[in-house]
Write a protein that holds these residues in place. Structure first.
Motif, PDB file in Angstrom:
ATOM      1  N   GLY A  99       6.768  78.332  -4.251  1.00  0.00           N
ATOM      2  CA  GLY A  99       7.724  78.216  -3.142  1.00  0.00           C
ATOM      3  C   GLY A  99       8.440  79.531  -2.884  1.00  0.00           C
ATOM      4  N   ASP A 100       8.868  80.194  -3.950  1.00  0.00           N
ATOM      5  CA  ASP A 100       9.544  81.487  -3.805  1.00  0.00           C
ATOM      6  C   ASP A 100       8.604  82.534  -3.207  1.00  0.00           C
ATOM      7  OD1 ASP A 100      11.857  80.397  -4.885  1.00  0.00           O
ATOM      8  OD2 ASP A 100      11.534  81.265  -6.888  1.00  0.00           O
ATOM      9  N   ALA A 101       7.345  82.525  -3.637  1.00  0.00           N
ATOM     10  CA  ALA A 101       6.362  83.480  -3.105  1.00  0.00           C
ATOM     11  C   ALA A 101       6.124  83.225  -1.617  1.00  0.00           C
ATOM     12  CB  ALA A 101       5.050  83.377  -3.883  1.00  0.00           C
ATOM     13  N   MET A 102       6.036  81.967  -1.232  1.00  0.00           N
ATOM     14  CA  MET A 102       5.850  81.644   0.179  1.00  0.00           C
ATOM     15  C   MET A 102       7.041  82.131   1.010  1.00  0.00           C
ATOM     16  SD  MET A 102       4.109  77.860  -0.237  1.00  0.00           S
ATOM     17  CE  MET A 102       4.625  77.312   1.363  1.00  0.00           C
ATOM     18  N   ARG A 103       8.261  81.889   0.510  1.00  0.00           N
ATOM     19  CA  ARG A 103       9.457  82.345   1.240  1.00  0.00           C
ATOM     20  C   ARG A 103       9.459  83.867   1.387  1.00  0.00           C
ATOM     21  NH1 ARG A 103      10.923  78.817  -2.060  1.00  0.00           N
ATOM     22  NH2 ARG A 103      11.962  76.883  -1.640  1.00  0.00           N
ATOM     23  N   ALA A 104       9.062  84.572   0.342  1.00  0.00           N
ATOM     24  CA  ALA A 104       9.030  86.039   0.387  1.00  0.00           C
ATOM     25  C   ALA A 104       7.998  86.521   1.408  1.00  0.00           C
ATOM     26  CB  ALA A 104       8.732  86.605  -1.003  1.00  0.00           C
ATOM     27  N   LEU A 105       6.841  85.882   1.449  1.00  0.00           N
ATOM     28  CA  LEU A 105       5.791  86.269   2.405  1.00  0.00           C
ATOM     29  C   LEU A 105       6.221  85.977   3.843  1.00  0.00           C
ATOM     30  CD1 LEU A 105       2.728  85.013   0.357  1.00  0.00           C
ATOM     31  CD2 LEU A 105       3.243  87.412   0.925  1.00  0.00           C
TER      32      LEU A 105
END
Length: 148
Positions: A99-105
């Motif tokens: 989830g954090d990686a998706m938000r960063a992308l």
């Protein structure tokens, strides 16, 4: 030079090894053949008019993903918030990291969820992956894969 058309995908995964969280990253030709993935979920397709631009997009994504905090404490320090993760894995898990990686992308404009938010996509993916209690899947045959 890397020939990006030879690579079907890149697997990024938060993995708990020797009591610490690390980013696993590897090129894959057939992600559907992975023995460790519970669900394959398409988020976004990267396309570019040239191999060079495609590779540049990949490099940007790679840098963003590599900078996502790993582990409960690093995440709390970076974002100032707590999420309930697996208590046996220091209160963190790969789902939180995803989830954090998706938000960063998304923040960097590298992926677009077509108006949906990360929580909605994660909830849909989780419902497709199987029951919340994976123990209920033991003994179930999924056409060539029997959960043991």
């Amino acid at each position: 030079m890397l020939h990006v058309w030879m690579i079907i995908g890149i697997l990024f995964h938060a993995t708990y090894i020797d009591s610490k969280w690390v980013l696993e990253q590897r090129d894959i030709r057939d992600v559907s053949a992975s023995k460790s993935l519970v669900l394959l979920y398409h988020l976004h397709t990267i396309s570019a008019p040239s191999d060079e631009q495609l590779f540049n997009s990949y490099e940007k994504m790679q840098k963003v993903v590599q900078n996502v905090p790993m582990g409960r404490k690093a995440r709390e320090d970076a974002y100032g918030e707590t999420r309930a993760g697996n208590p046996e894995l220091d209160g963190y898990d790969c789902v939180i990291w995803t989830g954090d990686a998706m938000r960063a992308l998304i923040k960097e404009g590298l992926i677009d969820l077509q108006g949906r938010d990360v929580e909605e996509v994660m909830a849909e993916a989780r419902s497709l992956a199987g029951p919340e209690d994976a123990k209920t899947m033991v003994g179930v045959d999924f056409g060539g894969l029997k959960i043991m």
